[in-house]
Each structure stands twice: as C-alpha cells, then as structure tokens.
Design a protein around this motif. Structure first.
Motif, PDB file in Angstrom:
ATOM      1  N   GLU A 175       0.856  -1.182   0.000  1.00 45.25           N
ATOM      2  CA  GLU A 175       0.000   0.000   0.000  1.00 45.25           C
ATOM      3  C   GLU A 175       0.894   1.234   0.000  1.00 45.25           C
ATOM      4  N   LEU A 176       0.718   2.092  -1.006  1.00 45.17           N
ATOM      5  CA  LEU A 176       1.584   3.244  -1.224  1.00 45.17           C
ATOM      6  C   LEU A 176       0.810   4.528  -0.988  1.00 45.17           C
ATOM      7  N   THR A 177       1.426   5.465  -0.262  1.00 48.63           N
ATOM      8  CA  THR A 177       0.810   6.756   0.024  1.00 48.63           C
ATOM      9  C   THR A 177       1.801   7.865  -0.319  1.00 48.63           C
ATOM     10  N   LEU A 178       1.322   8.900  -1.025  1.00 43.92           N
ATOM     11  CA  LEU A 178       2.155  10.033  -1.391  1.00 43.92           C
ATOM     12  C   LEU A 178       1.568  11.317  -0.817  1.00 43.92           C
ATOM     13  N   ASN A 179       2.412  12.344  -0.695  1.00 43.16           N
ATOM     14  CA  ASN A 179       1.924  13.628  -0.209  1.00 43.16           C
ATOM     15  C   ASN A 179       1.099  14.311  -1.299  1.00 43.16           C
ATOM     16  N   SER A 180       0.628  15.515  -1.015  1.00 40.31           N
ATOM     17  CA  SER A 180      -0.276  16.183  -1.954  1.00 40.31           C
ATOM     18  C   SER A 180       0.390  16.458  -3.294  1.00 40.31           C
ATOM     19  N   LYS A 181       1.659  16.868  -3.270  1.00 33.71           N
ATOM     20  CA  LYS A 181       2.367  17.132  -4.525  1.00 33.71           C
ATOM     21  C   LYS A 181       2.574  15.847  -5.314  1.00 33.71           C
ATOM     22  N   GLY A 182       3.067  14.833  -4.627  1.00 36.45           N
ATOM     23  CA  GLY A 182       3.290  13.554  -5.297  1.00 36.45           C
ATOM     24  C   GLY A 182       1.996  12.907  -5.732  1.00 36.45           C
ATOM     25  N   GLY A 183       0.930  13.041  -4.915  1.00 34.62           N
ATOM     26  CA  GLY A 183      -0.350  12.457  -5.271  1.00 34.62           C
ATOM     27  C   GLY A 183      -0.925  13.070  -6.531  1.00 34.62           C
ATOM     28  N   GLY A 184      -0.780  14.403  -6.674  1.00 36.43           N
ATOM     29  CA  GLY A 184      -1.269  15.053  -7.883  1.00 36.43           C
ATOM     30  C   GLY A 184      -0.498  14.622  -9.118  1.00 36.43           C
ATOM     31  N   ALA A 185       0.844  14.559  -8.983  1.00 40.14           N
ATOM     32  CA  ALA A 185       1.669  14.134 -10.118  1.00 40.14           C
ATOM     33  C   ALA A 185       1.423  12.674 -10.465  1.00 40.14           C
ATOM     34  N   PHE A 186       1.225  11.844  -9.447  1.00 41.08           N
ATOM     35  CA  PHE A 186       0.987  10.422  -9.678  1.00 41.08           C
ATOM     36  C   PHE A 186      -0.363  10.205 -10.353  1.00 41.08           C
ATOM     37  N   GLY A 187      -1.363  10.971  -9.926  1.00 38.92           N
ATOM     38  CA  GLY A 187      -2.677  10.868 -10.544  1.00 38.92           C
ATOM     39  C   GLY A 187      -2.650  11.285 -12.006  1.00 38.92           C
TER      40      GLY A 187
END
Length: 643
Positions: free
Chosen positions: A315-327
């Motif tokens: 299970e992988l969790t990213l911060n807001s910056k990483g989450g936006g780029a990953f999405g």
C-alpha cells in the motif's frame, strides 16, 4: 447492617498466570522446534551488539545530486533514513554517526562486509519513471540492434517478455509485467481496470491481455526477442537511445552496467529531468523517461496480506504534490496506452503503460497501471512473497534519500575489548547478586527464599524476553544494555524490601500473619507502583532523547521495570500469601523472619484473649486473696483484688 465484605486472596490464580506467561514465552522462543529437543539450543540465541560481537563499519561520503556539499538538514534526514534501514527496530545495535560535514560512519553488528555494503549501497534517490523501451533478458550478451524509430512501434506478440519473477532465456509470453498498480480500495472507489478489458493475472500469476487473436510464441520468436525492443523508440532522445543500444544487462548486475554507458556520477542516473537507461536484477533492459514522481514525495509504504485474494501487496501513500503528479501520470498513461475494451493491442503502444520504480539507477520493479489513481493512494500487486513485498516496502519507504553516498572504506570490527568488559560486568553482577542473597537470608531469614526466588524468576523472564526480541525484533544486546539488566537486580530487590517491611510493620502492630500480609500488601502496592512508574518514565525519556549506546541502557531498564511489576504481582505477593498459611511461617518460627518476639510485636498473633485479660491473676489466687482479706476485715484490698 450487613457485615463488610472481605477480599479473599487467590494466590493460585496469580501463580498459574505467571506459569502461563512463561510457557507462552518458551513456545515463542522454540517456535517450530517445540517437539525437537535436539534443536532447542539453536533457539536460545541472543543478538549481540557491535561491542560484544564482530561486525562491519562503513565510512561513506555524502554529496548532493549535483555533487555539492549537503546542508545540515539534509544530513540529518539522511542519517534518520539510513538508521531506519540498517536498524529497523531501533534495537539492533546499529549506529550511524557523523564525521565532519560530509562523512558518515555506519556500524552494523553481526553482518559481513558484503551484507553491510548491500544495506547501505542502495540508499540513493528513488524515482518513478515511465518505461519507453523494454527488452527482456534472453541469455545473450550481444547488444540489441537499433530499434527503428517510428511514430508507433507496436509490440509483436512473438517477442513479448516473460512475466515471471526470474525470467529464463526460453521463457516468453504475451505478459507485459507481473506487477500492477491499482487504486487503493480503502481510499478510492475507482473501478479496477479489468472491467474495461485490461490485462488480468492468470491462474499462474502472469498477466495476459484479454485477447485470443494473438499468436502463440514460438521458438523462433523467443530468439528474436534479443533484437527487438518493446515500446516506442520515437519517444527516446538520441543520446539515451544510443546508450540503450550499447547496454548489455546481466542478472544480478547492479553496478557494472553503469560503467558500460558512462554513468560515473550518481547524478547521471538520478537526475529527475533526464531520460536514462537501466537494468533490473534479472537482466532486463530499459529506456526510461524523466521522473514525474520522486521518492521524496512518498509518505508511507506498507506490505500487507490482502484479505480478498490472500496475496501480498504494498500500500503506497504520497503527499499532496506527489499524489497530484501520480494521478496525472497514471491517468495519462492508462488512457493513452492501456489496452482498449476490445483487447486489440496492435493499434496502440501497449508497452508504454509501464512505470518503473528506480532506486540507485536500478529498476526495482516495473509495474503496469490498471487505471487512473487520484488522491495519492495506490496498491502495488503482483506475485509477491512476504520477503519480496517487505523488501519493496523498505525500498519505497527508506530509498528516498536526499543525498548520494560514496563508500570510502569498509572494515571488519572485532569485539575483543567488549568481551573483556563483558567479563568484568558479569563478575560485578555476580558479586552484587551474591551480596543481595546473603543480606536477604541474614535479615529476612525464611523470607529470603521468596526474595531469591523472585530474583531468579525475574532473571529468567528477562532472558526469555531478550531472546524473543533478538529472534523477532532484531534486538542486539550491548554492554550498556547489560548494565540496564544489572540495575534490575536493585529494582526487584527494592520491591520485595518495601513489601516485607510493610508486612513486618503489621506484625509489630500485633496482627495475625494472614491479615498482616493483606494489610502490608495494600500499603506496599502503591509505593511499588509509584517507584516503578517513575523508573519506567525515566527510561522512556532517556531512550527517546538519547543516542548511541545510552538507548540500549534505557531500553533494558524499561523492560526490566515492567518485568519487576509482573514478578511482584504474580509471584512475590502470592507466594507470601501461600507461606502465611503454613505452620512454620504462620506461627512465627524464629527462622521464618516473622518472629513476633524478634520484631517487638505488642502481643501474640493467635491469642483471642485480650491483652488486659491475659495479665490477670489465676482465679484460685484471686479467691485465696479475697478470703484472707475477708478474715482480716480488709475489704478495700479484697475489692482491689476482684477488679
């Protein structure tokens, strides 16, 4: 009014609970060797720190990705990540210390030079990069022919790579990769990609496209894989494409391939703004795009066993910056390169829907997006075992160092000095324990049996606890930790001294032994708990704020403080209750340690006659005195004698 209820002690229950605890700990130590007595000696092993066993010390120099000197904040973050990797539980005895502004000394007990280098050499930047070209390892050492750059290089099903964890030259299939990245079911309601015709894992664990029109691989197609790269070479710049054609990957090679392509500086393959070439541990070759998501944006990675299919996943969790780029990355790759609903992979760049996780320039895992993943929560699934899932978890969690490290020196460390100090410490502990035993028997006499037994049981539980921690939590015992165990002798002795003195005070008040035990315990219990609580809080604060060997002392001090509470409540007090019911202790024998005369008791224990009545003269003497007084007419004396 109803008579007040009395609390009836049940010492047998407490002693059974203690016995059950010891049995459970023994079963935990023995594990699967419970019914193999010949192997028991192998289970009772204690992990030793660097000062008590051999180990390895590595000196590394830190630089920024551009080759500059790191800041103090970057060094602090790097130290915490390296320490978390080599000293996962915080108790293994590994240490990371700074030397100057750029150098770090990493000491790891019980590890060989090769093992230690493997731990610290992979602590570089971690990036997520799109796979632009992929060539599976086929056992050949000939560089691939140059792919013809075309607007769309559709993959040939006859040259597909193997999806097995360890590909062999003869293995081929239409599977792209065995690892998948899917939205986290706990945090997202995005439907899985299998519903739209995406590749789904087969029963054997390999992922195959949902189409029956693709031809089956043949021997000739397997051989042609060495000259055909999968993906789109038009997306690769000329420099990277030339390096890709030059590169030859081999299984297990994580260093030599970099020299082939001229990657002499870590920034050559860690630059997030540049395309790179890479190899994985099985010999597969990659051309990778710029890093759209970086490891520093990861906030959590946890290996778990799925409750739906009983398979390991991360299970992988990213911060807001990483989450936006990953999405954005997952959405763009899946929508553009994912298999369409009709399963036709000839009309799109199917192989471009792969995302490589790169650590220290090497591909850790190449995974396929199964859909758009917004919100920064995802799951990486595949043919993972517990070991491989945990390894990937650690690589994701601790692989995002802000710095690059170059190993300057590696040396083995002996423990001859530590052994000499250990011998001295054990001798001191034996002398101290012997003095406590002698004092207990001289001062408390029969009660000394209880105190010595309490010490033995506390020592046995402490030993089992250390063995369990060594076996399951990578605990390593250092000299400072042994000092904490020696201090435990005083903590346990202090507890039974407090209890015994309260008990003797009750005896001095003239109480019978059984009620004296309960009354003394009520008075001593609060004092013992307060004392142990203060000791435990001190150990906790010392462990949190200290560094190095002091942590080992604080850890064992806190552990033995908890053990003292267990022993006092489940053994010392119940055992005194049991002994109070015996004739030897209950009647206050001189050698019991509870002799009323020796303690200066106000009256006998078991007499039900009031002390004033016990001092009266016998009735025969009273009557005789009264007769004499009557004969002489001395009424006042007679009345006084009657009183």
């Amino acid at each position: 009014m109803a008579a007040p209820t009395k609390t009836v002690p049940h010492p047998g229950r407490a002693l059974l609970a203690l016995a059950a605890l010891i049995v459970i700990m023994l079963l935990g130590v023995l594990g699967g060797n419970v019914f193999s007595p010949g192997h028991w000696h192998k289970d009772f092993k204690i992990g030793l720190g660097l000062d008590l066993s051999s180990g390895t010390q590595v000196t590394m120099r830190a630089t920024t990705p551009t080759g500059g000197t790191p800041s103090s904040a970057e060094m602090t973050e790097a130290i915490s990540i390296i320490l978390a990797r080599v000293n996962g539980t915080g108790n293994s005895g590994a240490e990371v210390q700074t030397e100057g502004n750029q150098d770090l000394n990493v000491s790891v007990p019980g590890k060989t030079t090769e093992q230690t280098e493997a731990l610290v050499s992979t602590t570089a930047l971690l990036n997520f990069r799109q796979t632009l070209l992929y060539q599976p390892y086929t056992g050949t050492t000939t560089p691939a022919a140059s792919p013809s750059p075309s607007p769309s290089s559709s993959p040939s099903t006859s040259a597909s790579p193997s999806a097995s964890a360890t590909p062999t030259p003869s293995t081929s299939s239409t599977a792209k990769t065995s690892a998948k990245i899917v939205p986290d079911a706990k945090a997202s309601a995005t439907p899985s990609a299998s519903a739209s015709g995406k590749a789904t894992p087969s029963a054997s664990g390999t992922a195959t496209p949902a189409t029956s029109a693709s031809p089956s691989p043949s021997a000739t197609s397997s051989a042609s894989a060495s000259s055909t790269a999968l993906g789109n070479p038009a997306l690769v710049n000329k420099k990277t494409l030339a390096l890709f054609n030059k590169l030859v990957c081999k299984p297990g090679d994580t260093v030599a391939w970099k020299q082939q392509v001229g990657y002499t500086n870590a920034y050559d393959y860690d630059d997030p703004n540049a395309q790179i070439v890479s190899c994985d541990s099985t010999g597969n070759k990659y051309a990778l795009d710029v890093a759209k998501v970086q490891g520093t944006e990861i906030t959590g990675a946890t290996a778990t066993l799925s409750t739906t299919n009983n398979e390991w996943e991360i299970e992988l969790t990213l911060n807001s910056k990483g989450g936006g780029a990953f999405g954005a990355l997952s959405s763009a790759m899946y929508n553009k390169y994912g298999i369409p609903a009709d399963g036709n992979i000839e009309s799109n760049d199917y192989w471009l829907d792969s995302n490589a996780i790169v650590l220290d320039g090497n591909v850790v895992v190449d995974s396929e997006f199964q859909g758009a993943i917004p919100g920064g929560n995802a799951q990486i699934t595949g043919n993972f075992t517990q070991t491989t899932a945990t390894q990937l978890q650690n690589q994701l969690k601790y692989g995002s160092l802000p710095l690059n490290f170059k190993i300057l020196s590696v040396q083995s460390v002996s423990a001859s000095l530590g052994r000499a100090q250990l011998d001295g410490g054990l001798i001191a502990a034996a002398i101290g324990l012997g003095l406590v035993v002698i004092y207990s028997f001289l001062y408390y006499r029969g009660l000394g049996l209880v105190s010595v037994s309490s010490l033995i049981i506390a020592g046995g539980i402490a030993l089992l606890a250390v063995v369990l921690l060594s076996k399951y939590q990578n605990f390593a015992l250092e000299l400072s930790g042994i000092a904490g165990l020696i201090v435990a002798i005083g903590i346990t002795a202090d507890s039974f001294v407090v209890f015994f003195e309260r008990l003797r005070d009750e005896v001095r008040e003239g109480k019978q032994l059984r009620p004296a035990v309960e009354a003394g315990w009520k008075r001593a219990r609060r004092t013992i708990l307060v004392s142990d609580t203060v000791s435990f809080i001190a150990a906790l604060l010392l462990y949190y704020f200290s560094i190095g060997e002091v942590k080992g002392f604080a850890y064992t001090l806190g552990l033995t403080t908890l053990i003292d509470i267990v022993v006092v409540f489940l053994f010392t007090k119940p055992m005194v209750t049991v002994l109070a019911r015996t004739k030897f202790f209950g009647n206050g024998a001189p050698l019991s340690g509870l002799d009323p005369a020796r303690l200066g008791a106000r009256g006998p224990w078991r007499s039900s006659v009031p002390r004033a009545a016990a001092r009266r003269r016998p009735d025969s003497v009273t009557r005789s005195t009264a007769s004499r007084n009557a004969g002489s007419g001395n009424t006042e004396s007679s009345n006084t004698g009657e009183a």
